[in-house]
Scaffold this active site. Structure first.
Site, PDB file in Angstrom:
ATOM      1  N   ILE A  11       7.480  -9.609   2.504  1.00  0.00           N
ATOM      2  CA  ILE A  11       6.981 -10.335   1.246  1.00  0.00           C
ATOM      3  C   ILE A  11       7.770  -9.899   0.010  1.00  0.00           C
ATOM      4  O   ILE A  11       8.207 -10.506  -0.922  1.00  0.00           O
ATOM      5  CB  ILE A  11       5.458 -10.082   1.020  1.00  0.00           C
ATOM      6  CG1 ILE A  11       4.767 -11.069   1.882  1.00  0.00           C
ATOM      7  CG2 ILE A  11       5.020 -10.483  -0.550  1.00  0.00           C
ATOM      8  CD1 ILE A  11       3.177 -10.571   2.129  1.00  0.00           C
ATOM      9  N   SER A 136      -5.008  -7.708   0.935  1.00  0.00           N
ATOM     10  CA  SER A 136      -5.091  -8.483   2.111  1.00  0.00           C
ATOM     11  C   SER A 136      -6.795  -8.735   2.132  1.00  0.00           C
ATOM     12  O   SER A 136      -7.461  -8.116   1.244  1.00  0.00           O
ATOM     13  CB  SER A 136      -4.815  -7.858   3.317  1.00  0.00           C
ATOM     14  OG  SER A 136      -5.478  -6.604   3.751  1.00  0.00           O
ATOM     15  N   TYR A 162      -7.260   1.325   7.253  1.00  0.00           N
ATOM     16  CA  TYR A 162      -6.571   0.256   6.548  1.00  0.00           C
ATOM     17  C   TYR A 162      -7.576  -0.395   5.453  1.00  0.00           C
ATOM     18  O   TYR A 162      -7.114  -0.697   4.457  1.00  0.00           O
ATOM     19  CB  TYR A 162      -5.865  -0.619   7.388  1.00  0.00           C
ATOM     20  CG  TYR A 162      -5.053  -1.761   6.745  1.00  0.00           C
ATOM     21  CD1 TYR A 162      -3.695  -1.439   6.058  1.00  0.00           C
ATOM     22  CD2 TYR A 162      -5.433  -3.151   6.735  1.00  0.00           C
ATOM     23  CE1 TYR A 162      -3.111  -2.440   5.596  1.00  0.00           C
ATOM     24  CE2 TYR A 162      -4.554  -3.928   6.178  1.00  0.00           C
ATOM     25  CZ  TYR A 162      -3.257  -3.612   5.580  1.00  0.00           C
ATOM     26  OH  TYR A 162      -2.455  -4.553   4.925  1.00  0.00           O
TER      27      TYR A 162
END
Length: 178
Positions: A11, A136, A162
């Site tokens: 990205i 995310s 995460y």
């Protein structure tokens, strides 16, 4: 001027290419100097003005190195209009950085926090600066911040570590926006 972390692939690279081709002055932070030079050359070819990207080489898992390299950059650079905190990592096993932090939390949250703070004078010098932190849906993996074990020392689970780093990003950006 746009400063992008993780601009050597994925990205970050796509964003850097698109922005450079539209005339933005794109600077990048990368871990690999050779790959950084390749991307910088590519962005120069894409840039209508032929702008040569400044390339900051630093490992986001080493906060003192990151601080040292960014202090040089901020001294030599004027206003930064956009900071794109894009770089990130998912660790399948618990590992500690040279600073003693759990790697997912350090790279995904502590490093962007530090980068944003160090670039803040340059951001404030811009007319309408923006800080964008790529995230995310992983913040939904956790039910909240585990402030008692931010570095997953008691129990390491990949998606918990995460997810916690991404939730920390969201909380930081919420605070930053106020």
């Amino acid at each position: 001027r746009v400063f992008i972390t993780g601009a050597t692939n994925g990205i970050g690279l796509a964003a850097a290419q698109s922005l450079a081709s539209q005339g933005a002055l794109v600077d990048l932070l990368c871990r690999n100097p050779e790959r950084g030079a390749q991307v910088s050359d590519e962005l120069t070819r894409l840039s209508p003005s032929g702008y040569q990207s400044a390339t900051v080489v630093a490992d986001m898992a080493d906060l003192s190195q990151l601080r040292s390299e960014l202090e040089r950059y901020t001294t030599d650079t004027g206003p930064v209009d956009i900071l794109l905190n894009n770089a990130g990592v998912v660790m399948t096993r618990r590992a500690l950085t040279v600073d003693g932090f759990e790697t997912s939390f350090a790279v995904n949250h502590l490093a962007p926090f530090l980068i944003t703070g160090l670039l803040m004078p340059n951001l404030l010098d811009a007319e309408a600066a923006r800080v964008v932190t790529v995230s995310s849906h992983a913040h939904t993996f956790v039910k909240g911040m585990n402030f008692g074990d931010l570095h997953s020392a008691a129990r390491y689970r990949t998606f918990d570590a995460y997810g916690q780093s991404k939730l920390a990003n969201l909380l930081f950006n919420l605070e930053l926006s106020t």
